[in-house]
Scaffold this motif. Structure first.
Motif, PDB file in Angstrom:
ATOM      1  N   SER A 142      52.157  16.614  22.651  1.00 33.22           N
ATOM      2  CA  SER A 142      51.347  17.036  21.499  1.00 33.22           C
ATOM      3  C   SER A 142      51.835  18.377  20.964  1.00 33.22           C
ATOM      4  CB  SER A 142      49.862  17.092  21.867  1.00 33.22           C
ATOM      5  OG  SER A 142      49.599  18.140  22.778  1.00 33.22           O
ATOM      6  N   ILE A 145      55.075  17.670  19.050  1.00 34.20           N
ATOM      7  CA  ILE A 145      54.766  17.041  17.753  1.00 34.20           C
ATOM      8  C   ILE A 145      54.272  18.090  16.771  1.00 34.20           C
ATOM      9  CG2 ILE A 145      53.173  15.448  16.595  1.00 34.20           C
ATOM     10  CD1 ILE A 145      53.477  13.640  19.122  1.00 34.20           C
ATOM     11  N   ALA A 146      53.385  18.960  17.229  1.00 37.77           N
ATOM     12  CA  ALA A 146      52.875  20.026  16.348  1.00 37.77           C
ATOM     13  C   ALA A 146      54.019  20.929  15.882  1.00 37.77           C
ATOM     14  CB  ALA A 146      51.805  20.840  17.067  1.00 37.77           C
ATOM     15  N   ARG A 149      56.179  19.190  13.316  1.00 39.19           N
ATOM     16  CA  ARG A 149      55.515  19.090  12.006  1.00 39.19           C
ATOM     17  C   ARG A 149      55.280  20.467  11.389  1.00 39.19           C
ATOM     18  NH1 ARG A 149      52.184  14.745  10.797  1.00 39.19           N
ATOM     19  NH2 ARG A 149      50.562  16.231  10.237  1.00 39.19           N
ATOM     20  N   ASP A 151      53.183  22.622  12.385  1.00 36.79           N
ATOM     21  CA  ASP A 151      51.753  22.934  12.411  1.00 36.79           C
ATOM     22  C   ASP A 151      51.531  24.085  13.381  1.00 36.79           C
ATOM     23  OD1 ASP A 151      51.211  20.847  10.653  1.00 36.79           O
ATOM     24  OD2 ASP A 151      50.772  19.427  12.277  1.00 36.79           O
ATOM     25  N   ILE A 154      47.389  22.738  17.611  1.00 39.83           N
ATOM     26  CA  ILE A 154      47.409  21.386  18.155  1.00 39.83           C
ATOM     27  C   ILE A 154      46.010  20.817  17.989  1.00 39.83           C
ATOM     28  CG2 ILE A 154      47.760  19.974  20.222  1.00 39.83           C
ATOM     29  CD1 ILE A 154      49.567  22.297  21.249  1.00 39.83           C
ATOM     30  N   HIS A 158      47.523  15.414  16.822  1.00 41.67           N
ATOM     31  CA  HIS A 158      48.700  15.597  17.676  1.00 41.67           C
ATOM     32  C   HIS A 158      48.515  14.909  19.030  1.00 41.67           C
ATOM     33  CE1 HIS A 158      48.572  19.111  14.899  1.00 41.67           C
ATOM     34  NE2 HIS A 158      49.788  18.655  14.644  1.00 41.67           N
ATOM     35  N   ALA A 162      50.752  11.829  20.303  1.00 40.03           N
ATOM     36  CA  ALA A 162      51.412  11.921  21.611  1.00 40.03           C
ATOM     37  C   ALA A 162      51.087  10.695  22.462  1.00 40.03           C
ATOM     38  CB  ALA A 162      50.997  13.205  22.323  1.00 40.03           C
ATOM     39  N   GLU A 185      49.677   8.751  11.630  1.00 40.50           N
ATOM     40  CA  GLU A 185      50.210   9.944  10.969  1.00 40.50           C
ATOM     41  C   GLU A 185      49.908   9.921   9.482  1.00 40.50           C
ATOM     42  OE1 GLU A 185      54.138  12.596  11.436  1.00 40.50           O
ATOM     43  OE2 GLU A 185      54.517  10.466  11.067  1.00 40.50           O
TER      44      GLU A 185
END
Length: 190
Positions: A142, A145-146, A149, A151, A154, A158, A162, A185
């Motif tokens: 997660s 992924i954050a 992106r 971001d 989290i 996210h 994940a 997403e």
């Protein structure tokens, strides 16, 4: 890492611990993270039927955690998993494969028991429940992924992404309900 978690994401993690305790599980799994996301309503915007997802997770638990892909692979070898589960349940009782792993007795718990004192977890939910390697990987993913992106925090999105990015029962059940990485997403990031 947890300082980056939003309030909802932190609630998801603590909710997963509560789900594990309620199930008297020895560890917090990816399934508990998914159940917590469901309970918090994080998947409601995707039109997910909470009861149906929870039922599918329970069915996977009843199969001893075997995924549908595992079941198909065994069927390819001529092994009927449903028949095996039925026979095990005939002998040992319904839901035996879904039963939580027995807790390991420690010296402290043995001494408390010998002295007639209550265990550390007296129903108040105070016992420590560790995360499995898989659930730790979900939390780490997660974060990745954050960051990917761009971001700053989290969130539950996210955590969901994940879960969907890793193979296993949680992603399989979500996919069966029409929730893929791309759909989650696209629909939740907006």
């Amino acid at each position: 890492m947890f300082e980056r978690f939003t309030r909802e994401a932190r609630s998801t993690v603590t909710g997963a611990v509560a789900e594990a305790r309620q199930a008297r599980a020895a560890t917090v799994t990816e399934e508990h993270l998914l159940l917590s996301l469901l309970a918090l309503g994080a998947l409601d915007p995707l039109g997910v039927d909470r009861a149906a997802v929870a039922a599918d997770l329970a069915a996977a638990r009843r199969r001893g955690g075997m995924s549908r892909a595992d079941e198909e692979a065994l069927a390819g070898l001529g092994i009927d998993l449903t028949e095996i589960v039925s026979r095990i349940e005939e002998t040992h009782g319904e839901g035996v494969l879904a039963a939580p792993a027995p807790r390991r007795r420690t010296l402290g718990s043995s001494l408390r028991s010998a002295l007639g004192r209550a265990e550390a977890d007296d129903g108040g939910g105070s016992r420590h429940v560790p995360f499995t390697e898989g659930s730790k990987k979900v939390l780490e993913q997660s974060l990745r992924i954050a960051l990917g992106r761009k971001d700053r925090h989290i969130g539950t999105l996210h955590l969901l992404l994940a879960l969907l990015s890793r193979p296993g029962t949680a992603s399989e059940v979500l996919t069966d309900h029409g929730i893929t990485y791309a759909t989650a997403e696209a629909r939740l990031a907006a």
